[in-house]
Write an enzyme that holds these catalytic residues in place. Structure first.
Site, short mmCIF file in Angstrom:
data_model
loop_
_atom_site.label_atom_id
_atom_site.label_comp_id
_atom_site.label_asym_id
_atom_site.label_seq_id
_atom_site.Cartn_x
_atom_site.Cartn_y
_atom_site.Cartn_z
N SER A 171 43.70 44.07 32.47
CA SER A 171 43.26 42.74 32.88
C SER A 171 42.01 42.29 32.13
O SER A 171 41.94 41.16 31.65
CB SER A 171 42.97 42.72 34.38
OG SER A 171 44.14 43.01 35.09
N GLY B 18 44.45 49.23 31.17
CA GLY B 18 43.19 48.49 31.18
C GLY B 18 41.99 49.40 31.36
O GLY B 18 42.05 50.61 31.13
N ASP B 19 40.88 48.79 31.79
CA ASP B 19 39.64 49.54 31.95
C ASP B 19 39.76 50.62 33.03
O ASP B 19 39.12 51.67 32.94
CB ASP B 19 38.49 48.59 32.30
CG ASP B 19 38.14 47.69 31.12
OD1 ASP B 19 38.31 48.13 29.98
OD2 ASP B 19 37.71 46.55 31.36
N ARG C 39 43.21 37.01 38.78
CA ARG C 39 42.53 37.27 40.05
C ARG C 39 41.01 37.24 39.90
O ARG C 39 40.30 36.87 40.83
CB ARG C 39 42.98 38.61 40.65
CG ARG C 39 42.51 39.86 39.88
CD ARG C 39 43.19 41.11 40.42
NE ARG C 39 42.75 42.35 39.79
CZ ARG C 39 43.18 42.80 38.61
NH1 ARG C 39 44.07 42.09 37.93
NH2 ARG C 39 42.75 43.94 38.13
C1 LIG Z 1 32.77 31.73 38.13
C2 LIG Z 1 33.25 32.36 36.85
C3 LIG Z 1 32.30 33.41 36.37
C4 LIG Z 1 32.50 33.72 34.90
C5 LIG Z 1 31.55 34.80 34.49
C6 LIG Z 1 32.05 35.55 33.33
C7 LIG Z 1 31.32 36.86 33.20
C8 LIG Z 1 32.22 37.92 32.71
C9 LIG Z 1 31.52 39.24 32.50
C10 LIG Z 1 32.54 40.30 32.52
C11 LIG Z 1 32.01 41.66 32.29
C12 LIG Z 1 33.17 42.59 32.33
C13 LIG Z 1 32.78 44.00 32.38
C14 LIG Z 1 34.02 44.84 32.61
C15 LIG Z 1 34.46 45.17 33.79
C16 LIG Z 1 35.76 45.92 34.00
O1 LIG Z 1 35.51 47.28 33.96
C17 LIG Z 1 36.32 45.55 35.36
C18 LIG Z 1 37.69 46.21 35.57
O2 LIG Z 1 38.60 45.76 34.63
P1 LIG Z 1 40.20 46.01 34.76
O3 LIG Z 1 40.43 47.47 34.99
O4 LIG Z 1 40.77 45.56 33.45
O5 LIG Z 1 40.69 45.23 35.91
N1 LIG Z 1 36.49 44.11 35.43
C19 LIG Z 1 35.77 43.38 36.29
O6 LIG Z 1 35.04 43.87 37.10
C20 LIG Z 1 35.98 41.88 36.21
C21 LIG Z 1 34.71 41.11 36.33
C22 LIG Z 1 35.03 39.65 36.19
C23 LIG Z 1 33.94 38.80 36.73
C24 LIG Z 1 34.29 37.35 36.75
N1 LIG Z 2 51.60 54.50 38.23
C1 LIG Z 2 50.53 53.96 38.82
N2 LIG Z 2 50.63 53.34 40.03
C2 LIG Z 2 49.58 52.75 40.61
N3 LIG Z 2 48.34 52.72 40.06
C3 LIG Z 2 48.18 53.31 38.86
C4 LIG Z 2 49.24 53.96 38.18
N4 LIG Z 2 48.79 54.45 37.01
C5 LIG Z 2 47.47 54.14 36.97
N5 LIG Z 2 47.10 53.46 38.07
C6 LIG Z 2 45.77 52.91 38.43
O1 LIG Z 2 45.82 51.50 38.26
C7 LIG Z 2 44.50 51.02 38.13
C8 LIG Z 2 44.47 49.78 37.27
O2 LIG Z 2 44.96 50.07 36.02
P1 LIG Z 2 44.58 49.31 34.69
O3 LIG Z 2 45.50 49.86 33.65
O4 LIG Z 2 43.15 49.42 34.42
O5 LIG Z 2 44.97 47.78 34.97
P2 LIG Z 2 44.06 46.49 35.28
O6 LIG Z 2 43.26 46.24 34.06
O7 LIG Z 2 45.05 45.41 35.54
O8 LIG Z 2 43.19 46.80 36.46
C9 LIG Z 2 43.71 52.16 37.53
O9 LIG Z 2 42.60 52.41 38.36
C10 LIG Z 2 44.64 53.36 37.54
O10 LIG Z 2 44.03 54.49 38.14
#
Ligand SMILES: CCCCCCCCCCCCC/C=C/[C@@H](O)[C@H](COP(=O)(O)O)NC(=O)CCCCC
Ligand SMILES: Nc1ncnc2c1ncn2[C@@H]1O[C@H](COP(=O)(O)OP(=O)(O)O)[C@@H](O)[C@H]1O
Ligand SMILES: [Ca+2]
Length: 630
Positions: A274, A230-231, A344
């Site tokens: 995610s 993911g991000d 989540r």
């Molecule tokens: C009450 C419901 C609110 C709905 C609002 C929807 C707005 C969504 C905007 C999302 C912007 C996302 C920008 C990206 C952020 C990601 O870098 C970060 C980490 O992602 P990951 O590694 O895949 O977990 N994601 C977030 O911070 C999630 C923000 C979600 C906010 C509802």
């Molecule tokens: N083997 C590992 N065990 C635990 N965390 C890890 C591992 N490999 C990468 N990560 C960390 O997991 C975090 C989430 O990963 P990501 O692929 O973005 O999933 P998500 O989108 O669900 O947050 C990243 O910040 C990364 O640094």
């Protein structure tokens, strides 16, 4: 120019070929491979035209890939694999699939000539097609499906394109073969295939392993790095690639005023996380097959990156969301519920919304040139965006084209910190900075729908304190096409740099851990990081500046103790930096135009593709939209 004309003439080939026992007129020009049935009535006639740049493979014989690869080795046949598009519902971009056509020739000599010319055309016209890739898989990202996604959807495509695999770290199954760790890059070429690509695969066993590998190990000969995750995983790769480039160039990343060196390694993203915002905003769909095909054909999309500093120390880089207030609180809350997977964020978003918080702060920003573009001009940054292309010329004035970007960057950022700073102070629901639209499945238009991927600017969105219903209206507009900035408590500015500090005499309550961290960092009054090498200090920061509770080595730094049900809301929020919690509130940020390149091409314009399908023989989109997906 002369060379090109020569190649065009050499590669051109025209003959009759048979597809499904029907005679076709086939022609290869320098840039396109086209065929159309000759015996059909002219009104039914359909020309399929595949750009040479979108050929995936050319193989001898009649080849099938689904459900398993089979080859009928006949000496008058050859099979062409190429990119085929299809509209996807619910996404802003187009799905790419593997198209396949089997051709029969009247003689073996002609067959060999077709194969030779098609392969040479690809090698001549697609210089950025990767030959050596380093792949990192995060087995714990998103729904924990990254390994399966890679092995079932991506590996067969890579294999078709001639990729051989080597595993570092644990023994890994690849394409039904068990490959053992032997400490070397596999040195076998798959014969009879179009491309010879070496793939080194690493399934991570801890957070930051991929970043550390990129910072320390030998990367000689690699063209790109692919992350399956993911991000957060993308962010690791981003830090590794940028850090390594600056290390080799002798550039100090801690200095907010320094011109960073653009990174020569391309980054590919196979989405398995995610939010997958970076993938969605640069490709338009969350689809591993589409992303794999972009990597195979060597697409190249430059991307702006924001560096975040605390005084004179680099804290992190960001490309999608740098958000204080609502988005920071959502991240803190969501980390407690990681077991829910991607859901989540929905749960935490609702909880944080209900807690109805706002925060005081002072925001300063350096506006970008308003004559170039505006965050409210209702445009979209799409594939081939003219605003971004003009920025390439502005950012790299001495390079003749974007392909030679990295060999010449003397004019890079020559005046990007000029201008007058604007200061605003008050109480905000959230303060967000994004270098791109940050569209994702939750928000198909994104945080700032008209932001550009590669224009050297970011969009600063200020949402002033307002009543819960109005704020809900704002959040709801993220999920629709309604203008989210057309609200009296929202403003948006296109910027080159931003500073944030706590307003007035607000103390950084509950920031003991942060103060300890600053002490450890040994930041002088003047702002210099005194001890440690460049890498040492950056790595030290990077390892401590993250707050994901899942990671094994990272210290959890969540700078307020208040839970959502507390009566007294916290006075200070945290920064969400692409999904990582920053341990500092008072930060300064600067956008670095086109610092990295992705294996992507931006979101393809569906309207243009529709137009194309009406033109019928304009491009292979004709074929794609009329043919059902496999
Ligand atoms: C009450 C419901 C609110 C709905 C609002 C929807 C707005 C969504 C905007 C999302 C912007 C996302 C920008 C990206 C952020 C990601 O870098 C970060 C980490 O992602 P990951 O590694 O895949 O977990 N994601 C977030 O911070 C999630 C923000 C979600 C906010 C509802
Ligand atoms: N083997 C590992 N065990 C635990 N965390 C890890 C591992 N490999 C990468 N990560 C960390 O997991 C975090 C989430 O990963 P990501 O692929 O973005 O999933 P998500 O989108 O669900 O947050 C990243 O910040 C990364 O640094
Ligand atoms: Ca931008």
């Amino acid at each position: 120019m002369k060379t090109f004309v020569q190649m065009e003439t050499d590669l051109r080939l025209e003959s009759s070929l048979w597809v499904n026992n029907r005679r076709c007129a086939a022609v290869l020009t320098g840039w396109h491979f086209k065929w159309s049935e000759v015996d059909k009535k002219s009104r039914d006639k359909k020309t399929v035209s595949v750009p040479v740049a979108e050929l995936v493979g050319v193989e001898e014989g009649k080849v099938e890939v689904l459900p398993h690869k089979t080859v009928e080795d006949t000496d008058k046949d050859f099979t062409v694999f190429y990119v085929k598009r299809s509209s996807s519902t619910g996404s802003c971009g187009l799905l790419w699939r593997l198209g396949r056509t089997q051709f029969s020739c009247p003689s073996r000599v002609l067959r060999d000539q077709w194969i030779k010319n098609l392969r040479t055309a690809v090698q001549t016209h697609t210089p950025l097609r990767p030959h050596r890739l380093l792949v990192f898989i995060n087995p714990f990202g998103g729904k924990k499906m990254a390994r399966q996604i890679f092995h079932s959807l991506v590996a067969p495509l890579f294999e078709l394109a001639g990729i051989s695999s080597h595993v570092i770290g644990k023994t890994e199954v690849f394409s039904n073969k068990i490959l053992k760790d032997n400490g070397k890059i596999a040195n076998c070429m798959v014969k009879k295939q179009l491309f010879c690509v070496f793939l080194v695969l690493l399934v991570t066993e801890r957070a930051n392993q991929a970043r550390d590998h990129l910072l320390k190990k030998d990367l000689m000969g690699f063209d790109g790095v692919v992350c399956v995750g993911g991000d957060g995983m993308f962010s690791e790769i981003l830090h590794g690639v940028i850090g390594r480039t600056q290390q080799e160039a002798g550039t100090c990343e801690n200095d907010p005023g320094v011109t960073l060196q653009p990174c020569p390694l391309h980054i590919g993203i196979i989405p398995a996380g995610s939010t997958d915002c970076v993938c969605y905003a640069t490709v338009g769909v969350i689809d591993p097959v589409t992303s794999a095909l972009h990597i195979i054909i060597g697409d190249s999309q430059p991307l702006d990156v924001c560096s975040v500093h605390y005084g004179f120390a680099l804290v992190r880089y960001s490309v999608s969301l740098l958000g204080y207030g609502f988005y920071g609180d959502v991240l803190v809350e969501s980390e407690k519920h990681r077991w829910m997977g991607p859901l989540r964020y929905d749960y935490s978003g609702s909880m944080v919304y209900l807690s109805n918080r706002s925060y005081t702060g002072t925001v300063q920003y350096l506006p970008a040139d308003p004559l170039l573009s505006s965050p409210r001009d209702n445009t979209r940054c799409l594939s081939g965006c003219t605003v971004c292309s003009r920025s390439t010329e502005r950012l790299f004035p001495n390079s003749s084209d974007s392909g030679s970007l990295y060999s010449s960057y003397s004019g890079h950022f020559h005046n990007d910190l000029e201008g007058e700073w604007v200061t605003v102070e008050g109480r905000f629901k959230c303060v967000s900075l994004t270098c791109m639209s940050s569209s994702c499945t939750r928000s198909p238009m994104g945080l700032s729908p008209s932001a550009h991927l590669a224009d050297g600017t970011g969009d600063l969105v200020l949402v002033w304190d307002t009543n819960p219903l109005s704020f809900l209206r704002f959040l709801y507009r993220h999920t629709s096409t309604d203008d989210q900035f057309d609200l009296p408590f929202v403003e948006v500015h296109r910027v080159k740099a931003v500073r944030f500090s706590l307003a007035g005499d607000t103390k950084e309550e509950g920031h003991e851990e942060i103060r300890e961290l600053s002490d450890e960092m040994d930041i002088e009054a003047g702002g210099q990081v005194r001890s440690g090498s460049r890498n040492g200090s950056q790595q030290h920061l990077a390892e401590n500046a993250t707050g994901r509770v899942t990671t094994s080595e990272k210290k959890t730094v969540i700078p307020f103790t208040c839970c959502l049900c507390c009566k007294k809301p916290p006075a200070v929020s945290v920064w969400n930096c692409d999904g990582e919690i920053l341990p500092f509130t008072n930060i300064s940020c600067r956008i670095h135009g086109q610092l990295v390149r992705l294996y992507a091409r931006g979101i393809e314009d569906k309207a243009a593709i529709h137009h194309c399908s009406q033109e019928r023989d304009m491009c292979n989109i004709t074929y794609m939209l009329e043919t059902s997906l496999p």
